[in-house]
Design an enzyme around this catalytic site. Structure first.
Site, PDB file in Angstrom:
ATOM      1  CB  CYS A 116      11.720   6.272  -3.217  1.00  0.00           C
ATOM      2  SG  CYS A 116      10.085   6.714  -2.642  1.00  0.00           S
ATOM      3  NE  ARG A 121       8.332   6.850   1.207  1.00  0.00           N
ATOM      4  CZ  ARG A 121       7.919   5.644   0.767  1.00  0.00           C
ATOM      5  NH1 ARG A 121       8.325   5.204  -0.387  1.00  0.00           N
ATOM      6  NH2 ARG A 121       7.140   4.906   1.526  1.00  0.00           N
ATOM      7  CG  ASP A 304      -0.156   3.148  -1.130  1.00  0.00           C
ATOM      8  OD1 ASP A 304       0.053   2.297  -0.248  1.00  0.00           O
ATOM      9  OD2 ASP A 304       0.554   4.162  -1.262  1.00  0.00           O
ATOM     10  NE  ARG A 396       9.721  -1.586  -4.827  1.00  0.00           N
ATOM     11  CZ  ARG A 396      10.045  -0.484  -4.152  1.00  0.00           C
ATOM     12  NH1 ARG A 396      10.404   0.602  -4.788  1.00  0.00           N
ATOM     13  NH2 ARG A 396      10.013  -0.463  -2.836  1.00  0.00           N
TER      14      ARG A 396
HETATM   15  C1  EPZ Z   1       3.698   3.213   4.030  1.00  0.00           C
HETATM   16  O1  EPZ Z   1       4.886   3.944   3.741  1.00  0.00           O
HETATM   17  C2  EPZ Z   1       3.446   2.322   2.827  1.00  0.00           C
HETATM   18  N1  EPZ Z   1       4.570   1.398   2.655  1.00  0.00           N
HETATM   19  C3  EPZ Z   1       3.291   3.178   1.567  1.00  0.00           C
HETATM   20  O2  EPZ Z   1       2.976   2.305   0.492  1.00  0.00           O
HETATM   21  C4  EPZ Z   1       2.119   4.141   1.786  1.00  0.00           C
HETATM   22  O3  EPZ Z   1       2.008   4.982   0.663  1.00  0.00           O
HETATM   23  C5  EPZ Z   1       2.366   4.979   3.042  1.00  0.00           C
HETATM   24  O4  EPZ Z   1       2.570   4.104   4.185  1.00  0.00           O
HETATM   25  C6  EPZ Z   1       1.182   5.891   3.368  1.00  0.00           C
HETATM   26  O5  EPZ Z   1       0.019   5.120   3.531  1.00  0.00           O
HETATM   27  C7  EPZ Z   1       4.624   0.297   3.453  1.00  0.00           C
HETATM   28  O6  EPZ Z   1       3.769   0.069   4.296  1.00  0.00           O
HETATM   29  C8  EPZ Z   1       5.779  -0.629   3.229  1.00  0.00           C
HETATM   30  P1  EPZ Z   1       4.427   7.155   6.070  1.00  0.00           P
HETATM   31  P2  EPZ Z   1       5.595   4.829   4.909  1.00  0.00           P
HETATM   32  O7  EPZ Z   1       5.524   7.033   7.057  1.00  0.00           O
HETATM   33  O8  EPZ Z   1       5.462   4.124   6.199  1.00  0.00           O
HETATM   34  C9  EPZ Z   1       6.196  11.535   5.929  1.00  0.00           C
HETATM   35  C10 EPZ Z   1       3.136   1.413  -1.663  1.00  0.00           C
HETATM   36  O9  EPZ Z   1       2.874   1.909  -2.759  1.00  0.00           O
HETATM   37  N2  EPZ Z   1       7.078  11.104   7.015  1.00  0.00           N
HETATM   38  O10 EPZ Z   1       3.004   7.015   6.520  1.00  0.00           O
HETATM   39  O11 EPZ Z   1       6.946   5.196   4.431  1.00  0.00           O
HETATM   40  C11 EPZ Z   1       6.557  10.867   4.616  1.00  0.00           C
HETATM   41  O12 EPZ Z   1       7.616  11.568   3.978  1.00  0.00           O
HETATM   42  C12 EPZ Z   1       3.885   2.219  -0.618  1.00  0.00           C
HETATM   43  O13 EPZ Z   1       2.787   0.251  -1.303  1.00  0.00           O
HETATM   44  C13 EPZ Z   1       7.870  12.054   7.658  1.00  0.00           C
HETATM   45  O14 EPZ Z   1       7.843  13.227   7.318  1.00  0.00           O
HETATM   46  O15 EPZ Z   1       4.651   6.111   4.890  1.00  0.00           O
HETATM   47  C14 EPZ Z   1       5.268  10.939   3.841  1.00  0.00           C
HETATM   48  O16 EPZ Z   1       5.164  12.200   3.219  1.00  0.00           O
HETATM   49  C15 EPZ Z   1       4.322   3.586  -1.160  1.00  0.00           C
HETATM   50  N3  EPZ Z   1       8.692  11.643   8.650  1.00  0.00           N
HETATM   51  C16 EPZ Z   1       4.199  10.803   4.923  1.00  0.00           C
HETATM   52  O17 EPZ Z   1       4.849  11.096   6.173  1.00  0.00           O
HETATM   53  C17 EPZ Z   1       8.770  10.337   9.060  1.00  0.00           C
HETATM   54  O18 EPZ Z   1       9.526  10.029  10.003  1.00  0.00           O
HETATM   55  C18 EPZ Z   1       3.604   9.408   5.014  1.00  0.00           C
HETATM   56  O19 EPZ Z   1       4.650   8.523   5.273  1.00  0.00           O
HETATM   57  C19 EPZ Z   1       7.964   9.389   8.398  1.00  0.00           C
HETATM   58  C20 EPZ Z   1       7.121   9.787   7.375  1.00  0.00           C
END
Ligand code: EPZ
Length: 418
Positions: A116, A121, A304, A396
């Site tokens: 996105c 991600r 966030d 959103r």
């Molecule tokens: C959650 O996303 C939140 N969304 C995000 O909020 C928030 O920014 C994020 O956690 C971090 O706190 C929801 O809860 C719905 P991550 P998520 O998996 O779960 C990498 C908002 O604005 N990663 O903790 O997708 C990833 O690319 C949204 O409300 C991998 O590499 O976040 C990122 O760089 C935006 N491999 C980092 O980890 C994976 O398998 C954090 O991602 C998974 C993630």
């Protein structure tokens, strides 16, 4: 496409009540797929992402009833249907249905959620965890298939404390055979809320909020009543609205511990904060000191809130360094803030912000949810008029944002783009 028209320069004063947390609501709604009973939810925010998740659950066969902030989900007739690309691309959090469907039906087929605006991600940590629980994973033609007759508990060590991976694996392990331990787990408050919801259904999970979560698999899950926690990111955004307009806002329906990382940073910036037991009052006092920040997993400063804090720093006294360590591309607000006169230089994953006395109104756009919120804050502080386009990104994650800010004196209106 809707847009906000904001006449800036008004001190915001009054009270704002925070809605339920988007990032607790989405995993909890996905978790309702685990049982064939009813989940009764309260304090559910009226957000686009929540509508998308409910649409997805209905597509899978759930019966959904909604009355204001109360939602009932009956997953008795749910089937693990294939989730198409069109559905998955609407919202990254759609991937949270994988753990529940895999655990309950032994099969799930989804289109890769894709990246996105804020980064690629990937889902490697989710899939690695599913494999550890015994699932066979096939990735082909942009689809992911996970299948397993019956998951078996395992020790899983996450390379990174991913919020989504922690949530997906908690849900997958809930009905697995035996015990699962997730190490280096994410510790966000939304993880604790998900644990409470799952245990309300009859799961046996301990340790959420720490970096080790123990899940004892059970044979089935039942009905549950649950009120989701308040949205700590919405609360933080309103705190910055008070600070950036030199205003005085009392924010109610909060859990102080959840907003502590943002409170600490605002106090460092010289903002006056008065703490209540379920409210917080933020009073601008004419001083905004430049502060450095680095986004970190909870309880560090939340990614966030990075864009919103950057907006505040554009008019701080001094130079601040903002480092984004969670996402690789979460500085889209910089170009938009520059259009309003901000002095920001980007060096890799760090932004150097030199405070200017005032921002000036301009035509800007919301590039993603939190960058959009940052543009609203900048518009509230700027002189004269700011127009923020593409505010569907903001819808959103923020419920009736313009109504909440009008309620504390902002001159902000939503107009349909002609
Ligand atoms: C959650 O996303 C939140 N969304 C995000 O909020 C928030 O920014 C994020 O956690 C971090 O706190 C929801 O809860 C719905 P991550 P998520 O998996 O779960 C990498 C908002 O604005 N990663 O903790 O997708 C990833 O690319 C949204 O409300 C991998 O590499 O976040 C990122 O760089 C935006 N491999 C980092 O980890 C994976 O398998 C954090 O991602 C998974 C993630």
């Amino acid at each position: 496409m809707h847009k906000f028209v904001i006449v800036g320069g008004k001190r915001l004063e009054g009270t704002i009540r925070v809605s339920g947390a988007k990032n607790a609501t989405l995993p909890i709604m996905a978790a309702s797929l685990l049982s064939s009973s009813k989940s009764n939810l309260a304090e559910i925010p009226q957000l686009e992402d929540v509508r998308v998740m409910l649409y997805l659950l209905e597509y899978l066969g759930a019966k959904v009833q909604r009355d204001q902030d109360r939602v009932t989900i009956d997953s008795g007739q749910v089937k693990p249907l294939e989730v198409t690309e069109e559905l998955m691309r609407k919202m990254r959090a759609s991937n949270l249905i994988m753990g529940p469907l895999l655990s309950r039906f032994g099969y799930v087929r989804v289109s890769h959620p894709g990246g996105c605006a804020i980064g690629s991600r990937p889902m490697d940590l989710h899939l690695k965890g599913f494999r550890a629980l015994g699932a066979k994973i096939t990735e082909r033609y942009g689809y992911i298939v996970a299948e397993c007759e019956k998951l078996t508990g395992a020790e899983i060590h996450l390379d990174f404390p991913s919020v989504g991976a922690t949530e997906n694996l908690m849900m997958a392990a809930a009905l697995a055979r035996g015990q699962t331990v997730i190490r280096n787990a994410a510790k966000e408050p939304e993880i604790v809320d998900l644990q409470n919801f799952l245990n309300g259904m009859g799961a046996n999970i301990k340790g959420a909020g720490t970096d080790a979560i123990k899940i004892q698999g059970v044979t089935g899950l039942g009905p549950v009543e649950h009120m989701v926690i308040p949205d700590r990111i919405e609360a933080g955004t309103h705190m910055l609205a008070a600070a950036i307009t030199n205003g005085d806002i009392t924010i109610t329906n909060i859990i102080p511990e959840h907003v502590e990382p943002v409170v600490a940073k605002l106090k460092e910036a010289g903002i006056t904060i008065i703490d209540g037991d379920d409210w917080i009052r933020v009073v601008g006092n004419g001083i905004i000191k430049a502060v450095d920040l680095k986004t970190m997993p909870y309880p560090g400063f939340p990614t966030d809130m990075q864009a919103q804090m950057m907006a505040l720093m554009t008019i701080a006294q001094g130079t601040s360094v903002v480092s984004e360590s969670i996402f690789e591309n979460r500085f889209k607000q910089i170009a938009e803030l520059r259009r309003m006169g901000a002095d920001i230089k980007l060096e890799g994953r760090a932004a150097i912000i030199k405070g200017v006395p005032k921002l000036s109104g301009a035509f800007v756009e919301a590039t993603d949810l939190r960058a959009g919120a940052a543009m609203v804050l900048a518009g509230l502080a700027a002189e004269d008029v700011t127009v923020v386009e593409n505010i569907h990104h903001i819808d959103r994650g923020y419920e009736r944002l313009e109504a909440k800010y009008r309620g504390v004196g902002a001159k902000i209106m939503r107009v349909n783009k002609n």
